[in-house]
Design a protein around this motif. Structure first.
Motif, PDB file in Angstrom:
ATOM      1  N   ASN A 319       0.829  -1.211   0.000  1.00  0.00           N
ATOM      2  CA  ASN A 319       0.000   0.000   0.000  1.00  0.00           C
ATOM      3  C   ASN A 319       0.862   1.259   0.000  1.00  0.00           C
ATOM      4  N   ARG A 320       1.853   1.283   0.895  1.00  0.00           N
ATOM      5  CA  ARG A 320       2.711   2.455   1.025  1.00  0.00           C
ATOM      6  C   ARG A 320       3.516   2.707  -0.250  1.00  0.00           C
ATOM      7  N   SER A 321       4.062   1.642  -0.834  1.00  0.00           N
ATOM      8  CA  SER A 321       4.873   1.785  -2.046  1.00  0.00           C
ATOM      9  C   SER A 321       4.050   2.355  -3.197  1.00  0.00           C
ATOM     10  N   LEU A 322       2.843   1.843  -3.374  1.00  0.00           N
ATOM     11  CA  LEU A 322       1.978   2.344  -4.446  1.00  0.00           C
ATOM     12  C   LEU A 322       1.568   3.788  -4.188  1.00  0.00           C
ATOM     13  N   LEU A 323       1.262   4.093  -2.919  1.00  0.00           N
ATOM     14  CA  LEU A 323       0.891   5.461  -2.549  1.00  0.00           C
ATOM     15  C   LEU A 323       2.009   6.439  -2.893  1.00  0.00           C
ATOM     16  N   VAL A 324       3.233   6.130  -2.459  1.00  0.00           N
ATOM     17  CA  VAL A 324       4.355   7.034  -2.694  1.00  0.00           C
ATOM     18  C   VAL A 324       4.645   7.170  -4.179  1.00  0.00           C
ATOM     19  N   LEU A 325       4.629   6.065  -4.912  1.00  0.00           N
ATOM     20  CA  LEU A 325       4.873   6.102  -6.346  1.00  0.00           C
ATOM     21  C   LEU A 325       3.864   6.999  -7.048  1.00  0.00           C
ATOM     22  N   GLY A 326       2.601   6.828  -6.693  1.00  0.00           N
ATOM     23  CA  GLY A 326       1.563   7.630  -7.321  1.00  0.00           C
ATOM     24  C   GLY A 326       1.651   9.104  -6.990  1.00  0.00           C
ATOM     25  N   MET A 327       1.919   9.417  -5.719  1.00  0.00           N
ATOM     26  CA  MET A 327       2.006  10.820  -5.308  1.00  0.00           C
ATOM     27  C   MET A 327       3.212  11.505  -5.946  1.00  0.00           C
ATOM     28  N   ILE A 328       4.344  10.811  -6.000  1.00  0.00           N
ATOM     29  CA  ILE A 328       5.539  11.393  -6.616  1.00  0.00           C
ATOM     30  C   ILE A 328       5.307  11.641  -8.103  1.00  0.00           C
ATOM     31  N   SER A 329       4.600  10.723  -8.759  1.00  0.00           N
ATOM     32  CA  SER A 329       4.336  10.910 -10.189  1.00  0.00           C
ATOM     33  C   SER A 329       3.476  12.136 -10.463  1.00  0.00           C
ATOM     34  N   MET A 330       2.747  12.601  -9.435  1.00  0.00           N
ATOM     35  CA  MET A 330       1.935  13.808  -9.579  1.00  0.00           C
ATOM     36  C   MET A 330       2.663  15.055  -9.088  1.00  0.00           C
ATOM     37  N   GLY A 331       3.927  14.918  -8.717  1.00  0.00           N
ATOM     38  CA  GLY A 331       4.723  16.077  -8.332  1.00  0.00           C
ATOM     39  C   GLY A 331       4.853  16.325  -6.857  1.00  0.00           C
ATOM     40  N   PHE A 332       4.255  15.479  -6.010  1.00  0.00           N
ATOM     41  CA  PHE A 332       4.393  15.647  -4.563  1.00  0.00           C
ATOM     42  C   PHE A 332       5.750  15.124  -4.111  1.00  0.00           C
ATOM     43  N   LYS A 333       6.246  15.686  -3.014  1.00  0.00           N
ATOM     44  CA  LYS A 333       7.535  15.274  -2.469  1.00  0.00           C
ATOM     45  C   LYS A 333       7.354  14.733  -1.054  1.00  0.00           C
ATOM     46  N   THR A 334       8.058  13.644  -0.770  1.00  0.00           N
ATOM     47  CA  THR A 334       8.015  13.080   0.575  1.00  0.00           C
ATOM     48  C   THR A 334       9.043  13.772   1.467  1.00  0.00           C
ATOM     49  N   LEU A 335       8.773  13.790   2.752  1.00  0.00           N
ATOM     50  CA  LEU A 335       9.729  14.373   3.701  1.00  0.00           C
ATOM     51  C   LEU A 335      10.955  13.487   3.846  1.00  0.00           C
ATOM     52  N   LEU A 336      10.730  12.161   3.907  1.00  0.00           N
ATOM     53  CA  LEU A 336      11.797  11.225   4.260  1.00  0.00           C
ATOM     54  C   LEU A 336      12.255  10.397   3.073  1.00  0.00           C
ATOM     55  N   LYS A 337      13.480   9.909   3.194  1.00  0.00           N
ATOM     56  CA  LYS A 337      13.984   8.956   2.222  1.00  0.00           C
ATOM     57  C   LYS A 337      13.386   7.574   2.498  1.00  0.00           C
ATOM     58  N   LYS A 338      13.448   6.730   1.498  1.00  0.00           N
ATOM     59  CA  LYS A 338      12.784   5.433   1.542  1.00  0.00           C
ATOM     60  C   LYS A 338      13.236   4.576   2.711  1.00  0.00           C
ATOM     61  N   ASP A 339      14.525   4.613   3.047  1.00  0.00           N
ATOM     62  CA  ASP A 339      15.067   3.670   4.025  1.00  0.00           C
ATOM     63  C   ASP A 339      14.620   3.923   5.459  1.00  0.00           C
ATOM     64  N   VAL A 340      14.020   5.070   5.740  1.00  0.00           N
ATOM     65  CA  VAL A 340      13.568   5.334   7.115  1.00  0.00           C
ATOM     66  C   VAL A 340      12.052   5.506   7.212  1.00  0.00           C
ATOM     67  N   ARG A 341      11.334   5.371   6.106  1.00  0.00           N
ATOM     68  CA  ARG A 341       9.878   5.511   6.154  1.00  0.00           C
ATOM     69  C   ARG A 341       9.231   4.285   6.789  1.00  0.00           C
ATOM     70  N   SER A 342       8.210   4.519   7.584  1.00  0.00           N
ATOM     71  CA  SER A 342       7.396   3.425   8.095  1.00  0.00           C
ATOM     72  C   SER A 342       6.403   3.013   7.013  1.00  0.00           C
TER      73      SER A 342
END
Length: 412
Positions: A319-342
């Motif tokens: 769920n999280r991987s698909l969410l992040v992939l989709g949001m990034i493809s729309m131009g949103f940026k995550t606060l954290l890098k992948k290795d520390v995300r819950s």
């Protein structure tokens, strides 16, 4: 009216498809990629409620869990005594705790259970080391402070992982630390904190230098590996979040030897979990939320049917991987890098476009029956989306479709 009717009709058509269907998300959130998407674990009759909870602190529950809560029980019924006993066994089995551990059920939230532990197990002469980099750690400090417990505060930046060497140094350089508390997931930034490394470091200390450990797993229990918790004295969680039960039941898992040392350290009556543990062990119930017990028991049965925490962890990660992939493809940026995300919560930064408006965005998402949370960072504007609860890929795809539609409508 017609817009809402059309939305329900669209969802009903999708639910009516075979359990596994290939859904091409075009021209929507995931950049035209094709995903095999599992139909949501709901029936068409469940659709009128419509709302999916991707917020912090609340998760969607299954229809079966909600149905289980319709059964009326008396607090002194033998059925309730048996229900409490069975529920405790299932909670302990979820993380394979050894026989040296027990569990107590407390009426109230996970926060209530957290306060119960802090206010009960730390003596007046005790000193608590709080490790924090966000609001969950701040809550630990707030609870201790209001109960006049001395706090040693070890603070990291909101986007910085906890440094185990810094913790070791703090323990070495500060005299009198008797207890240590840290969250497993910091929900303000979505970071998974390094409890496994921390527990290993503590185990390497001389016996007389080891503090009593208190772990806040309210957002991770049943959704990730907790084998490290077998060396932790007190583990706090709730019936909600990873267990996917209704909110309203606090759970304390604890080493019985550690608990037996806390006979005379309580500061409250209703939050004294030691007394409630002994009462429950004797089959005597204090005020327990019987409807919540029934719903939580059903949620734990569903966890077993899913394949335990390992399979649930896989689903949350997906769920999280698909969410992040989709949001990034729309131009949103995550606060954290992948290795520390819950896998429970992802924090996204506000877009910098002039047309962005959080209130309009969240209201438009709510109008489409998706509940998300505002940010809780002090230094950066952000919002958060949860990927846990009674959710599968299908639900994440629908969420991303909604984000895309709202983004287009609001022109940011």
């Amino acid at each position: 009216f017609f817009g809402i009717a059309a939305m329900f009709s669209s969802i009903a058509r999708r639910v009516a498809q075979p359990r596994y269907t290939v859904l091409r998300v075009v021209p929507s959130a995931c950049g035209g990629r094709t995903y095999t998407t599992e139909a949501p674990p709901v029936s068409v009759s469940d659709i009128p409620s419509g709302r999916k909870l991707h917020a912090i602190g609340t998760v969607s529950t299954s229809p079966a869990v909600r149905q289980a809560m319709l059964h009326e029980l008396g607090v002194r019924d033998q059925e309730v005594v048996d229900l409490v006993s069975g529920l405790k066994q299932k909670v302990l089995a979820t993380a394979a705790f050894p026989d040296s551990y027990d569990c107590v059920l407390l009426e109230g939230s996970g926060t209530s259970a957290l306060e119960s532990v802090i206010s009960t197990v730390i003596p007046k002469s005790g000193k608590l080391l709080v490790i924090r980099n966000g609001v969950e750690g701040a809550l630990l400090k707030q609870i201790a402070t209001i109960h006049n417990i001395e706090v040693v505060d070890l603070v990291f930046e909101e986007d910085q992982q906890v440094d185990i060497e810094a913790v070791k140094e703090k323990l070495s350089s500060t005299s009198g630390i008797t207890h240590l508390a840290m969250a497993h997931c910091e929900t303000s930034n979505g970071m998974l904190l390094p409890w496994a490394k921390l527990a290993e470091m503590i185990q390497g200390l001389p016996q007389d230098k080891r503090p009593v450990l208190i772990a806040d797993t309210r957002d991770t229990y049943a959704g990730t590996d907790l084998s490290w918790a077998h060396s932790v004295d007190f583990v706090v969680t709730s019936s909600h979040r990873g267990l996917q039960g209704p909110a309203g039941l606090g759970l304390v898992i604890f080493n019985k030897e550690s608990a037996n040392k806390c006979e005379n350290t309580k500061r409250t009556v209703s939050l004294d979990f030691i007394s409630q543990w002994k009462a429950q062990a004797a089959g005597l119930q204090t005020s327990v939320p019987t409807h919540i017990l029934s719903g939580t028991h059903k949620a734990l049965v569903e966890l077993e049917e899913e394949g335990g925490w390992e399979k649930r962890h896989e689903r949350y990660e997906d769920n999280r991987s698909l969410l992040v992939l989709g949001m990034i493809s729309m131009g949103f940026k995550t606060l954290l890098k992948k290795d520390v995300r819950s896998n429970t919560t992802t924090t996204f930064l506000h877009p910098t476009t002039p047309t962005w408006n959080w209130e309009k965005f969240s209201s438009a998402m709510l109008a489409r029956n998706f509940v998300i949370s505002e940010g809780a960072l002090t230094g950066k504007d952000s919002f958060r989306i949860g990927s846990v609860g009674h959710l599968v890929r299908y639900d994440i795809v629908l969420l991303l479709d909604a984000v895309k539609a709202v983004k287009t409508k609001l022109k940011f």
